[in-house]
Motif scaffolding. Structure first.
Motif, mmCIF file in Angstrom:
data_model
loop_
_atom_site.group_PDB
_atom_site.id
_atom_site.type_symbol
_atom_site.label_atom_id
_atom_site.label_comp_id
_atom_site.label_asym_id
_atom_site.label_seq_id
_atom_site.Cartn_x
_atom_site.Cartn_y
_atom_site.Cartn_z
ATOM 1 N N ARG A 246 0.833 -1.205 0.000
ATOM 2 C CA ARG A 246 0.000 0.000 0.000
ATOM 3 C C ARG A 246 0.868 1.256 0.000
ATOM 4 O O ARG A 246 0.563 2.231 -0.692
ATOM 5 N N ARG A 247 1.919 1.225 0.805
ATOM 6 C CA ARG A 247 2.805 2.390 0.876
ATOM 7 C C ARG A 247 3.416 2.687 -0.490
ATOM 8 O O ARG A 247 3.477 3.838 -0.917
ATOM 9 N N GLU A 250 0.947 4.436 -2.886
ATOM 10 C CA GLU A 250 0.752 5.879 -2.683
ATOM 11 C C GLU A 250 1.976 6.673 -3.124
ATOM 12 O O GLU A 250 1.856 7.740 -3.733
ATOM 13 N N GLU A 251 3.169 6.157 -2.829
ATOM 14 C CA GLU A 251 4.391 6.858 -3.227
ATOM 15 C C GLU A 251 4.500 6.931 -4.749
ATOM 16 O O GLU A 251 4.836 7.986 -5.313
ATOM 17 N N GLN A 254 1.988 9.312 -6.386
ATOM 18 C CA GLN A 254 2.409 10.698 -6.207
ATOM 19 C C GLN A 254 3.540 11.057 -7.165
ATOM 20 O O GLN A 254 3.556 12.145 -7.757
ATOM 21 N N PRO A 265 -4.147 6.540 -6.710
ATOM 22 C CA PRO A 265 -3.849 5.327 -5.942
ATOM 23 C C PRO A 265 -5.116 4.532 -5.636
ATOM 24 O O PRO A 265 -6.215 5.095 -5.554
ATOM 25 N N TYR A 266 -4.949 3.219 -5.456
ATOM 26 C CA TYR A 266 -6.076 2.367 -5.074
ATOM 27 C C TYR A 266 -5.524 1.187 -4.275
ATOM 28 O O TYR A 266 -4.708 0.411 -4.769
ATOM 29 N N HIS A 267 -5.969 1.072 -3.012
ATOM 30 C CA HIS A 267 -5.645 -0.103 -2.212
ATOM 31 C C HIS A 267 -6.674 -0.222 -1.095
ATOM 32 O O HIS A 267 -7.438 0.707 -0.815
ATOM 33 N N LEU A 270 -7.336 2.464 1.801
ATOM 34 C CA LEU A 270 -7.946 3.772 1.586
ATOM 35 C C LEU A 270 -9.413 3.754 2.031
ATOM 36 O O LEU A 270 -10.051 2.691 2.009
ATOM 37 N N THR A 274 -13.036 6.908 -1.103
ATOM 38 C CA THR A 274 -11.918 7.252 -1.985
ATOM 39 C C THR A 274 -11.706 6.168 -3.029
ATOM 40 O O THR A 274 -11.486 6.467 -4.216
ATOM 41 N N HIS A 278 -12.025 6.797 -7.040
ATOM 42 C CA HIS A 278 -10.926 6.549 -7.965
ATOM 43 C C HIS A 278 -11.295 5.498 -9.013
ATOM 44 O O HIS A 278 -10.932 5.630 -10.189
#
Length: 621
Positions: A246-247, A250-251, A254, A265-267, A270, A274, A278
């Motif tokens: 997940r981290r 998002e990174e 971005q 992002p999608y996991h 979230l 959201t 998305h």
């Protein structure tokens, strides 16, 4: 015209079935059970939707479709409504009164298809409703979508699917059709056993997706590799990027945004609002790139996904095939790109070893991972290797990286023997196992604190691999892991308590050490190749061959379609897919009769949108 052909033409607007669709539709319409393996984009939905419509016309009642995802149910039902078919879904997005209304519609014979999650289907309340319909002879069929979820050997096992055995036990004589895009022999056998489909006809289509180009590269600054891939090959196009954590999702999302790429992002971590936002944007807007864990994707019907990228190696070939299959569902060119490294192999092995499954199951998972690693290391046709895994013979495809740009091969046998000898000597001296980095330091003669601490600069193999780069040796390690000539051993640090993987010899190592096995390796190519000439069409891959006037019509039709889709709260392709808009733009219709016969325009859509389409075409001329 037969009943099934009439529905195909009048309801869905298609002149002919594709592949085995007709045989499947006729078999299930006639009351037979079926297990259908058909690639993503092959038209699985029609295989149960048409029998459901015909059997309802014959007086058999409602068809129940078991589906695992709310988003998929919503879009499938929306598409059926657009085609004039009475359909509904029962899931947690409905409030109590809405659910009651749907149940009443089902009981009163107002529905042709009802989509329901497996968890809801096996509740006493819903089974009671089905019992009543069964007693009245008003159950047309059961369709079990994403049937691989029933198997522990499948790549997306869901325990709730196991309870679907109740359909065979409780509703004898009601035809059942189980459908999946991905199942090897082991998974297929498990589906048959778990769902009691021993007497079912099996329809296995080719797993080949010839429009997908497969590319697998070594990781070397994978973020920049991905950015170059999107910028050079897929700028402005829809795509999906898969990550393991997940981290990382998002990174990476971005970073893509910082590089001017429209990424989301999608996991599962979230907020649900959201995630839904998305996913809806991805389905309804052009050119969105979703960066996701494998929580994203099952049942995503978006036809114009032009690339699927993996920045981490998946767990197995089934998952890889399923995920890459989300590209190019419209039959137009798509790109499946994956970057991998030895760390991916170690991470996946660690997750398997640390799992709670029994050893037999873990061994099967390791075998599946090894098969994917072998695909990644292959120097011959990727597609041949992929299809061979599913038991299908084929010829070199001419549309994968190895076919388009045959890799340079080097003989890594000497390097492999030196590597294995070093592992043996290090273990012999210290009675300990060590990780890949330390072994390479010893082999290449690199003096480090750890090397001198264990006196490994004194062993006979210290520095005997100086001529090999670290990248070459990592390739050797991956190949030896893939062939079983190198093993992994889990060690817990006494100081930190951290668990890490170390390298160990296996019985197969002796074969390599004695010269009984040649190790041929591909030259390291980590760079992402770029297109020789970028596609400049601002419209769509589907419309690239249209003339200037037809391009204008296509652009205007897309804009009109987008407005209609927003008003109906549906993805644009549910109204008309790109191929249908291309057909309209090419024909330049002047009357409603001119719209007859264009693929994807059935009777209901002709009635609903025909005059508007003519208006838009007229304004474009």
């Amino acid at each position: 015209m037969s009943a099934v052909h009439s529905v195909l033409k009048d309801t869905f607007g298609y002149d002919a079935f594709r592949g085995p669709q007709q045989a499947i539709v006729e078999h299930v319409t006639g009351g037979g059970d079926a297990l259908v393996l058909m690639p993503t984009g092959g038209g699985k939905s029609l295989c149960y939707q048409i029998p459901a419509i015909v059997r309802q016309q014959q007086g058999h009642g409602v068809a129940i479709v078991v589906s695992p995802l709310i988003a998929l149910m919503h879009d499938q039902v929306g598409a059926l409504h657009e085609a004039g078919v009475k359909a509904a879904f029962l899931n947690s997005s409905l409030d109590w009164q809405q659910a009651q209304d749907v149940e009443w519609q089902m009981q009163s014979g107002q529905l042709t298809l009802l989509y329901v999650a497996p968890e809801r289907l096996v509740t006493p309340r819903f089974l009671g409703l089905l019992d009543d319909l069964f007693a009245q002879g008003q159950l047309a069929l059961f369709a079990i979508d994403e049937a691989h979820c029933v198997s522990q050997w499948g790549h997306d096992f869901r325990p709730e699917y196991r309870a679907l055995s109740v359909l065979h036990e409780r509703y004898a004589g009601v035809p059942r059709i189980a459908l999946t895009a991905t199942a090897d022999d082991l998974t297929r056998a498990d589906i048959v056993e778990r769902l009691h489909l021993e007497q079912a006809e099996q329809f296995v289509s080719s797993f080949d997706r010839p429009n997908i180009r497969y590319t697998i590269v070594e990781k070397k600054d994978v973020t920049n590799q991905l950015v170059r891939l999107i910028k050079n090959d897929h700028e402005g196009e829809a795509g999906v990027v898969y990550c393991l954590s997940r981290r990382r999702v998002e990174e990476l999302a971005q970073t893509l945004q910082d590089n001017g790429i429209n990424a989301l992002p999608y996991h599962a971590g979230l907020p649900s609002e959201t995630r839904q936002l998305h996913q809806n944007r991805f389905l309804r807007e052009d050119g969105i790139v979703v960066v996701a864990t494998i929580a994203f994707g099952m049942g995503i019907d978006k036809p114009d996904v032009r690339f699927v990228a993996h920045v981490d190696m998946p767990r197995n070939i089934e998952g890889y095939y399923q995920e890459t299959g989300r590209g190019g569902r419209d039959g137009l060119p798509a790109h499946a790109w994956m970057a991998y490294g030895i760390s991916d192999v170690l991470n996946q092995r660690r997750m398997i070893d640390e799992g709670n499954a029994d050893e037999a199951f873990k061994a099967a998972l390791r075998g599946k991972l090894d098969a994917l690693l072998t695909l990644a290391e292959a120097t011959d046709c990727r597609r041949q290797r992929l299809l061979q895994y599913f038991g299908e013979a084929s010829q070199p495809c001419g549309n994968c990286d190895n076919c388009l740009n045959p890799p340079a091969i080097w003989d890594g046998t000497d390097a492999a023997r030196k590597l294995l000898s070093t592992i043996f000597r290090v273990h012999e001296m210290s009675q300990l196992t060590f990780g890949a980095g330390h072994i390479m330091d010893v082999l290449r003669g690199k003096v480090t604190d750890k090397v001198t601490q264990y006196l490994h600069d004194k062993i006979s193999t210290f520095g005997i691999g100086k001529e090999y780069s670290e990248q070459q040796l990592r390739g050797v390690m991956r190949q030896l892991l893939a062939t079983g000539a190198l093993g992994l051993h889990k060690v817990t640090s006494e100081n930190s308590g951290h668990v890490f993987d170390t390298l160990t010899l296996t019985p197969q190592s002796r074969v390599v050490l004695r010269g009984g096995m040649q190790v041929l390796l591909r030259e390291s190519v980590a760079a992402t190749r770029t297109r020789s000439s970028k596609r400049t069409s601002p419209t769509s891959a589907a419309a690239i061959n249209l003339g200037p006037d037809a391009q204008v019509r296509f652009i205007n039709l897309k804009a009109w379609r987008s407005e209609v889709a927003k008003a109906h709260d549906l993805p644009a392709y549910v109204i008309f897919n790109d191929a249908t808009l291309v057909g309209i733009a090419e024909r330049n219709p002047q009357t409603l009769d001119d719209l007859q016969g264009i693929s994807g325009i059935g009777a209901k859509k002709l009635e609903a949108y025909g005059q508007e389409v003519l208006r838009v075409v007229g304004l474009s001329n």
